[in-house]
Enzyme design. Structure first.
Site, PDB file in Angstrom:
ATOM      1  CE1 TYR A 273     -69.453  20.464  89.501  1.00 15.81           C
ATOM      2  CE2 TYR A 273     -67.938  19.902  87.657  1.00 15.81           C
ATOM      3  CZ  TYR A 273     -68.713  19.426  89.011  1.00 15.81           C
ATOM      4  OH  TYR A 273     -68.801  18.272  89.589  1.00 15.81           O
ATOM      5  CG  HIS A 281     -61.787  18.292  85.778  1.00 18.34           C
ATOM      6  ND1 HIS A 281     -62.608  17.087  85.979  1.00 18.34           N
ATOM      7  CD2 HIS A 281     -60.808  18.041  85.116  1.00 18.34           C
ATOM      8  CE1 HIS A 281     -61.894  16.071  85.063  1.00 18.34           C
ATOM      9  NE2 HIS A 281     -60.927  16.696  84.556  1.00 18.34           N
ATOM     10  CE  LYS A 321     -62.796  18.640  92.186  1.00 18.47           C
ATOM     11  NZ  LYS A 321     -62.445  18.770  90.733  1.00 18.47           N
TER      12      LYS A 321
END
Lengths: 366, 131, 363, 287
Positions: A273, A281, A321
């Site tokens: 993070y 996020h 991600k």
């Protein structure tokens, strides 16, 4: 995910204040240096050599194979200053006590916790599915009779239900009490059942790199070396020690300013993070692949096949991600035994990172 | 970490995080399971593998009466090994203990950061949920 | 379905060779499909109409049958329709190449290599691709015997080659896989060639480098603007941190006024893995790829947009698979891996990154 | 181009399909064969460029590529013969005679005629629709006739072909050895009426459909694991999470060895060398 919920703003000043420290150590502030005031020079010089970071040692107990922090203030600090540890009865931050007080009608209604919001969302989702199932049953019935379905309005209603946003402002909390809960109450007061558990890599980082914790086992405080021994296990240190490999990578990212936390829920080793779970996020998911220059069998055992990689990369893609494969090259046993101290040992390892991303030729044409 | 700690951590998580009721331990020859009732019934799957047609009458009866059926959880640490043979053994011992066919075991997988994730393991092939 | 062939004797009239035809009849790569397009009802095949599972209704099985029929109709179209004036390609089995005697047409800007006789030599992969899409007509010379043959004499005929024949000429499994990937990218309009190393010092590359350096300095200047946060509790617990850190890390005796300094202090000296002693079995790249928009020039091609390395899905990804050397022994830090599983290819971009520079935003 | 042309011969009356094996890749070159395999629940992967739409990758044409497991299944069940590519081509070409070529020439003429007629019709329709006279395209004029490049040697559907195929068909035993890990699982899924496709893009060896993939969504993502092999809990979590997210179930299949088969009164069971055991994994929906 959570920012679609009305009435919640992550970027409130309250948040900024609460999470202003990146680590449980704080940078110092030097007094102002005023050129024409010699006194300020003296004070500055004094401060320069004496001032430092405020540290209150955090106490960790090792028992039953777990690293436990149980003082509420220390739990809070570990969470707010770098997002270390996890409440054993919570999703991340230890919020069980608050949650349970509210559930049992002991506290006041404040903000909903993340766990409660998740529960509410799942509830809404169930309603939608129920309605959709009804609709589909009707459609199937008609299909058997050879008709095309006419349920346009119903379809719209079901879709509305699906796309409905949660409005947490109007939600009233309901109390829910079970037989089991009686054991939680002593003289009408809730027992603080929850503690925080730290991962071995977190504990070692806090001790070895930051020196902000004191780990005790069976009543005595462990030195850094003793802790290292405990974490790497008995039977002699080998280059492929799993803790060492995990720690190298954890330290590598933590000391680069990332907030690193467990990535198990996405099938990876770590999540990175920019700040921490309540603020941003995670941006990267890290999969560690140990590797050796000489031991080909070791490489084969640790390599991932493309089906596994494809699985992980899709999961990471689903949650928007980026997947990073972090290769760790282990040193030879000879070099390992020559190392003088822990720092020397760790610096024998090498690292290389590759971003692994699905590529769609069709979307990369111009 | 020893087995008792693992089991008690999963048990505590079920009881005070997921709010399950009536949790008991079941000890078979080589495994410890946790049995309990969830706060709300978990989504039911339809089994399509013909080899698992003998769903326990006990469970079906409960469902018909609108009661929440008991669920069976097998606590396991993330870094433990689990082979198909192990899963076979889990079902076998549980079935021997219960005396009827077991359709599903929930694996309660504990990570070293105390995260517990729950995954259903079905004996046979099932249809996916209609999300 | 019609069954037919274009087998012709070698004594075919001269006017049927490509050279005698007007140039505008040469098939271009782009516009083959227009005539047939309205025959295809793509919608019936679209994904959105799928069901959860068979429900034994007549409607459903009719829908399925309809989709299948449409699909079969599309597939059953003759492999390639072309005019007899089409470019003839002589397939040379020994060379494992296709040869076009008098090359003409825009498609040749991106395929093949001219030899000294000014013939265009096409690799097997290029050949089979151009045949499949109907750009060239492949022929080979065959001996045939007559039916009422008693003398055992054989006649030589120029025969059109079929696709099966060309497929059997693949030299290896790898070559066939390479063809599938080549064709996939070509169908999307990319320019694709066999991999060849492009000089690292090309202008393109240097520009890229410069750009990278610029961004780096920008980041640094932003970082230096940081001001430290205040703490009210300072002085009491002094030096515990400094001592504990300096005992482990080489800490210059300096107050840690920012988190940047704290992070620098606790950093370990971790070296990057830079070389790999053992080479992977699939060490080199397989294909060079340029985007469709590229102004491609066969004699001096621009720097390739992508380099492709082909892997099989049953391989594992080891670090020596990732480190692909180009001819200069340098490591490439970004390329595409095409992982193939039974004809289905999964494309993955692998890019060397360095996250030890930390998150962009700091406090 | 009408749908009535796609009549498939009933299974029991049909000859075997021909699978051409080229460098270990089982390929099917004839549409009739591909249709036949599909009627048996074998889909395969179309790998050829569609001449009518050569600028896309969604809809593909022949040849059809099969998985080794599919080839083994087809041969074992008597639905197909496998021929080695090079030998096959040689044998077929050896048998081509002048007479054959003349027949083929005639067929080409017929084809040209039909094709020109079809184009003319389309051209006239277009003129009618636009209500004006257009210049006829060059391929409708004079001797500029169409030719067709065949997919396979044109004798492939003759009786000669069958002779050839039978004479050089290769036994399947050599492939059984290489596919020993996956074939039993494939066979198990196949006998459970699933349609299988390669499943790497979903994180599995196979992705299994409850019916023809053209009509139905896939249900299972399947991986093979050896009986005593560690599945890897991180992999199980990953697989379960991914599949639940895409409305599928993550499954593992394993061959349980002979001594493991529990005592059974059914004599058939005792003869079994191994049995396939499958487990399905999905997220529990809580936690």
């Amino acid at each position: 995910m959570t920012n679609i919920i009305k009435g919640m703003s992550k970027r409130s000043s309250h948040f900024k204040d609460l999470y202003k420290w990146l680590l449980p150590i704080h940078p110092v502030t030097l007094p102002e240096l005023i050129p024409h005031n010699p006194l300020s020079w003296i004070y500055f010089t004094y401060a320069y050599f004496t001032s430092t970071v405020s540290i209150n040692t955090i106490h960790i107990t090792y028992k039953d194979g777990m690293f436990v922090v149980s003082a509420p203030a220390e739990m809070k600090r570990l969470w707010c200053e770098g997002f270390f540890g996890k409440g054993v009865l919570s999703r991340s931050e230890a919020t069980w006590f608050d949650r349970t007080s509210k559930r049992l009608g002991l506290g006041e209604f404040k903000n909903l916790t993340r766990e409660e919001i998740t529960a509410l969302r799942r509830e809404e989702r169930k309603k939608f599915k129920k309605e959709r199932a009804k609709l589909e049953a009707m459609q199937a019935e008609l299909k058997k009779q050879g008709k095309v379905d006419p349920f346009v309005e119903e379809k719209l209603r079901v879709r509305e239900l699906r796309d409905k946003e949660l409005d947490v402002k109007d939600i009233k909390r309901e109390t829910y009490i079970r037989e089991e809960d009686s054991e939680l109450l002593i003289d009408g007061k809730l027992t603080p059942l929850e503690f925080m558990e730290l991962q071995p890599v977190e504990v070692f980082f806090l001790q070895f790199a930051l020196g902000v914790v004191e780990v005790s086992k069976d009543g005595s405080v462990l030195s850094t070396e003793e802790l290292f021994q405990l974490l790497t296990g008995d039977g002699g240190l080998t280059p492929s020690n799993p803790f060492l490999i995990q720690y190298i990578v954890y330290h590598y990212y933590r000391s680069s300013g990332w907030c690193a936390r467990s990535g198990v829920k996405f099938g990876t080793d770590l999540l990175l993070y920019k700040r921490g779970p309540p603020l941003t996020h995670a941006e990267f998911a890290i999969s560690i692949i140990p590797t050796s220059q000489t031991d080909m069998k070791f490489n084969e055992e640790n390599a991932m096949n493309f089906i596994e990689l494809s699985t992980i990369s899709r999961i990471i893609g689903q949650v928007r991600k980026k997947l990073i494969l972090t290769f760790v090259e282990i040193p030879s046993l000879e070099n390992l035994t020559k190392a003088k101290d822990i720092k020397d040992i760790l610096e024998l390892y090498k690292v290389q990172e590759f971003m692994y991303r699905r590529f769609v030729p069709n979307r990369n044409r111009d | 970490m020893n087995k008792e700690t693992l089991v008690s951590q999963v048990k505590q998580n079920l009881s005070f995080y997921n709010l399950w009721s009536d949790i008991t331990e079941i000890q078979t020859t080589s495994f410890t399971f946790l049995q309990g009732k969830p706060k709300d019934p978990l989504t039911v799957q339809s089994t399509i593998d013909s080899t698992t047609d003998g769903i326990s009458s006990e469970l079906t009866k409960e469902q018909e009466q609108g009661q929440i059926p008991y669920e069976l959880v097998y606590p396991i640490r993330l870094d433990s090994k689990l082979s198909p043979r192990d899963i076979h053994q889990l079902f076998k011992e549980l079935e021997d203990f219960k005396g009827f066919k077991i359709e599903k075991i929930i694996a309660g997988i504990l990570n070293d950061d105390s995260t517990i994730v729950y995954y259903n393991i079905y004996n046979g092939l099932v249809k996916p949920r209609r999300n | 379905m019609f069954k037919c062939s274009i087998v012709k004797p070698l004594t075919m009239p001269q006017e049927l060779t490509p050279a005698s035809q007007p140039e505008n009849d040469v098939p271009a790569e782009a516009d083959q499909s227009e005539d047939e397009e309205d025959l295809i009802d793509w919608i019936t095949l679209s994904k959105g109409l799928k069901d959860y599972e068979p429900d034994n209704t007549l409607i459903q099985s009719n829908q399925l049958q309809y989709s299948l029929n449409v699909m079969y109709d599309i597939i059953s179209q003759p492999l390639t329709l072309m005019t007899k004036s089409a470019i003839k390609l002589r397939y040379d089995e020994k060379l494992h190449k296709g040869v076009i005697d008098k090359p003409k047409g825009s498609f040749m800007n991106t395929v093949g290599l001219a030899n000294s006789k000014n013939e265009l030599m096409l690799s097997h992969i290029e050949t089979i691709y151009l045949v499949s899409r109907g750009t060239v007509q492949p022929v080979e010379v065959f001996p045939v015997h007559s039916d009422d043959d008693s003398s055992g004499e054989k006649e030589e005929r120029e025969m059109s080659l079929d696709i099966l024949n060309l497929y059997t000429q693949f030299e290896s499994e790898e070559e066939m896989e390479k063809y599938w990937i080549y064709a996939y990218l070509k169908r999307l309009g990319f320019v694709v060639t066999e991999y060849f190393d492009q000089n690292e010092t090309s202008v393109n590359h240097n520009n890229k480098k410069k750009l990278l350096e610029q961004t780096d300095t920008k980041t640094v200047s932003k970082l230096s603007k940081f001001t430290s946060q205040t703490t009210s509790l300072a002085l009491s617990h002094f030096n515990k941190l400094l001592l504990s850190i300096s005992s482990i890390f080489q800490h210059k005796f300096q107050p840690l006024t920012t988190y940047d300094l704290i992070f620098q202090t606790i950093k370990l000296q971790i070296t990057k893995i830079s070389k790999f002693s053992t080479l992977s079995s699939r060490q080199f790249f397989d294909l060079n790829v340029w985007k469709p928009s590229t102004k491609y020039n066969k004699t001096s091609p621009p720097y390739a947009d992508h380099k492709i390395k082909i892997m099989n899905f049953e391989d594992t990804l080891k670090i020596n698979d990732i480190y692909v050397n180009n001819d200069n022994g340098q490591v490439d830090n970004k390329y595409i891996m095409a992982v193939i599983q039974h004809g289905i290819t999964n494309y993955v971009e692998l890019k060397q990154v360095d996250l030890s520079k930390g998150p962009y935003v700091r406090y | 181009m009408s749908s009535q042309t796609t009549h498939t011969t009933p299974i029991d009356e049909r000859k075997k399909a021909t699978i051409v094996l080229i460098h270990n890749k089982p390929l099917v070159f004839l549409l009739e064969d591909a249709k036949y395999l599909r009627s048996l629940g074998i889909v395969g992967v179309f790998t050829g460029t569609l001449p009518s739409a050569p600028q896309q990758n969604l809809y593909m044409g022949l040849p059809l590529l099969l998985m080794i497991e599919e080839m083994i299944w087809l041969v074992l069940k008597g639905h197909a013969v496998v021929v080695p590519g090079k030998d096959y081509i040689q044998k077929v070409y050896q048998r081509i005679s002048i007479g054959d070529l003349q027949i083929l020439d005639q067929k080409q003429e017929q084809f040209n005629q039909k094709h020109i007629e079809m184009r003319l019709k389309k051209f006239e329709e277009l003129q009618k629709r636009l209500n004006k006279t257009l210049k006829a395209p060059s391929n409708l004029i004079g001797d500029n006739v169409q030719v067709k490049i065949p997919l396979t040697p044109q004798h492939i559907t003759d009786s000669k072909h069958e002779e050839v195929a039978d004479s050089i068909s290769v036994p399947i035993t050599q492939f059984l050895a290489s596919a020993i890990k996956t074939y039993p699982l494939y066979e198990h899924l196949k006998s459970s009426e699933y349609y299988m496709l390669p499943g790497m893009r979903f994180g599995g060896r196979y992705v299994a459909y409850p019916g023809d993939p053209l009509r139905y969504h896939s249900h299972l993502i399947v991986n093979e694991v050896e009986w005593e092999e560690d599945i890897g809990l991180l992999r199980l979590v990953g697989g379960g999470r991914l599949s639940t997210g895409v409305k599928k179930v993550w499954c593992i299949g394993s061959s349980k060895e002979v001594e493991e088969v529990e005592d059974s009164t059914d004599p058939e069971d005792k003869e079994k060398l191994e049995e396939i055991v499958c487990y399905s994994v999905e997220w529990s929906g809580f936690g």
